[in-house]
Write an enzyme that holds these catalytic residues in place. Structure first.
Site, short mmCIF file in Angstrom:
data_model
loop_
_atom_site.label_atom_id
_atom_site.label_comp_id
_atom_site.label_asym_id
_atom_site.label_seq_id
_atom_site.Cartn_x
_atom_site.Cartn_y
_atom_site.Cartn_z
N LYS A 181 -44.38 -2.73 60.26
CA LYS A 181 -43.47 -1.86 61.02
C LYS A 181 -43.65 -0.41 60.58
O LYS A 181 -43.24 -0.02 59.50
CB LYS A 181 -42.01 -2.25 60.84
CG LYS A 181 -41.18 -1.66 62.00
CD LYS A 181 -39.73 -1.47 61.68
CE LYS A 181 -39.40 -0.17 61.03
NZ LYS A 181 -39.74 1.05 61.79
N GLU A 256 -41.30 0.91 47.14
CA GLU A 256 -41.81 2.22 46.69
C GLU A 256 -40.87 3.26 47.28
O GLU A 256 -40.83 3.44 48.50
CB GLU A 256 -43.23 2.45 47.22
CG GLU A 256 -44.26 1.46 46.75
CD GLU A 256 -44.64 1.62 45.29
OE1 GLU A 256 -44.20 2.60 44.67
OE2 GLU A 256 -45.35 0.75 44.78
N CYS A 290 -43.51 11.72 48.13
CA CYS A 290 -42.69 11.08 47.09
C CYS A 290 -43.13 11.52 45.70
O CYS A 290 -42.36 11.46 44.76
CB CYS A 290 -42.78 9.57 47.22
SG CYS A 290 -44.46 8.99 47.25
N GLU A 387 -33.94 14.38 45.71
CA GLU A 387 -35.22 14.52 46.40
C GLU A 387 -34.99 15.37 47.65
O GLU A 387 -34.17 15.03 48.50
CB GLU A 387 -35.74 13.15 46.81
CG GLU A 387 -37.10 13.21 47.47
CD GLU A 387 -37.62 11.84 47.87
OE1 GLU A 387 -36.89 11.08 48.51
OE2 GLU A 387 -38.78 11.54 47.53
#
Ligand code: NAD
Length: 483
Positions: A181, A256, A290, A387
């Protein structure tokens, strides 16, 4: 349709059982080129019942064809997929760039990375085996690594093609079938991968590609009883939800997730090289990475000199049209992603951070934002803790190694990071102390096809890449034979 995509027709339908298939309901998601703000395609979304059917038919393909295929033939198909990716590399790169605004030279590198990943795992098929183990009782003990069955791979929009390949290639190599997906925003290269893999000889049903929104398809992909493992890359928030749902029938998960990676520069290092190279370690992919080194810790004695040089290098970055090969920084992926980054900048202004450069939208079309360097950021401020996923970096001085490491490790994340020093003992000491799954010393390279990649703490669990990833797509069985 924009100029760039005129030569390459974007795929717009789910790829199921070896063909593009129109979903029963007519729901579509428009894709906007973030550099031009033009709609480039309307992609049909699979619904829950189509996802369930695709999972069941993947399971059939696993039982009937893929599970028991001779390893040599499995490897041959994966090698052929790598060849097909290279043969269609320019189309894949252009689709990626027009879909998410990634500079074309980066997109080309990422497609090549995907090809190398398929090659690596094609080679791994014949070098992946169990052990014989001397045990206390007389007899013979051995282990087998067995495929799990149907694996759901859910991937984000920032590196759509490489991250799909990091999951699909080892899962297939280990003998599983995959339901992939892609993110709602970035389905094009994933769909094309399904088509190319089939053309390379992958039997129908072994790789199903389901575009659609995570909130619609997520639950069925995570809770369907035939799914044996969910391999997810994305935000920590969604990762947490997947882990909760997967607990229902104790599905295997690998996650992750986000990061807030440090870039640590000691005065004894080649700090000029660090200053020249560090801007791209956070601003590449417009900071939507990331592994972005978004917190720079600089030893105080060199702080001002480092900051000047870092800002100078930042001002020289080429921000512009992502289809231009000279461009290093493109737009953010969407209007809402830019707004989310601007909220961080508002918070920094409110808390009195100093904007050394950037902080504004350039006067042009597209979801651009200037690379922004902040200093004077409080350790409790959002820009320091969270983040941002945009082109924003905090550069701060430190006085001593141990309190700096304490602050580095105060983050809830632990994905990546860089350490700059010419003292080998210090490099090893700091590398051991930093709580992070991936570190680089005197450079910023986080990703190697052959080496494990993943995070500590809330950056995730499990590993992509290397043989560690392939092991993660198997169950380990122990067999004892009495003499
Ligand atoms: P996201 O979590 O919003 O989406 C990731 C994927 O999950 C998409 O395919 C999305 O459609 C799907 N999804 C959304 N809701 C879901 C649900 N309820 N159930 C199941 N699936 C669902 O993340 P994003 O915005 O696409 O990507 C950005 C995030 O990804 C950042 O936090 C970034 O750090 C992280 N990321 C991590 C790595 C890594 O290797 N650690 C790599 C790239 C990106």
């Amino acid at each position: 349709m924009s100029d760039a995509t005129k030569n390459f027709t974007p795929p717009t339908l789910p790829f199921i059982d070896g063909e593009y298939r129109k979903p029963a309901a007519g729901r579509t998601n428009p894709l906007t080129n973030p550099a031009t703000e033009e709609v480039i395609a309307e992609v049909a979304a699979a619904d829950v019942s189509e996802a369930a059917a695709a999972i069941e038919s993947a399971f059939n393909a696993w039982q009937k064809v893929w599970r028991d295929l001779a390893p040599g033939r499995r490897a041959g198909i994966l090698f052929e997929i790598a060849r097909m990716i290279r043969a269609n590399a320019e189309e894949l790169a252009v689709l990626e760039t027009t879909n998410i605004g990634k500079p074309i030279s980066d997109a080309r590198d990422e497609i090549e990375l995907g090809a190398r990943v398929f090659e690596y795992y094609a080679g791994a098929v014949s070098k992946f085996y169990g052990q014989t183990i001397p045990v206390a009782r007389g007899g013979f003990d051995f282990t087998i690594r067995q495929p799990m069955g149907v694996v759901a791979c859910i991937v984000p929009w920032n590196f759509p093609f490489p991250i799909a390949s990091w999951k699909v290639a080892p899962a297939l190599a280990a003998g599983n079938v995959v339901v992939l997906k892609p993110a709602t925003l970035s389905p094009l290269t994933a769909l094309k991968l399904g088509e190319l893999a089939c053309a390379a000889g992958l039997p129908p049903g072994v790789l199903q590609v389901l575009p659609g929104s995570g909130s619609v398809l997520g639950d069925v992909l995570v809770t369907h009883p035939l799914i044996r493992k969910v391999s997810f890359t994305g935000s920590t928030e969604v990762g947490r939800r997947i882990m909760e749902l997967a607990a229902g029938d104790l599905k295997r998960v690998s996650l992750e997730l986000g990061g807030k990676s440090p870039n640590i520069v000691f005065a004894d290092s080649d700090w000029k090289r660090a200053a020249d190279t560090s801007p791209m370690s956070v601003f590449a992919n417009t900071g939507q990475d990331c592994c972005a080194r978004s917190r720079v810790f600089v030893e105080r004695s060199i702080f001002e000199m480092f900051l000047d040089r870092f800002v100078d290098a930042t001002r020289h970055l080429v921000v512009g049209n992502p289809m231009d090969t000279a461009t290093q920084i493109g737009p953010l992926v969407s209007a809402s992603q830019r707004e989310s980054v601007e909220e961080f900048l508002d918070d920094a202004r409110h808390h009195g951070s100093r904007f050394v450069c950037g902080g504004a939208r350039p006067q042009c079309r597209g979801y651009y934002l200037e690379p922004t360097v902040l200093t004077g950021v409080g350790h409790g401020d959002r820009c320091w803790r969270e983040e941002i996923f945009g082109p924003v970096v905090c550069v701060m001085p430190f006085d001593d190694e141990s309190s700096m490491i304490q602050e580095v490790n105060a983050s809830t994340y632990g994905l990546s990071g860089s350490i700059w020093t010419n003292d080998l003992r210090r490099a090893l000491r700091v590398a051991r102390a930093v709580e992070s799954g991936v570190l680089s010393i005197n450079c910023h390279n986080s990703v190697h096809v052959e080496a494990p990649f993943g995070g500590f703490k809330q950056s995730g669990l499990g590993r992509d890449l290397g043989m560690a990833a392939m092991e993660g797509y198997t169950e380990l069985k122990n067999v004892y034979v009495a003499e």
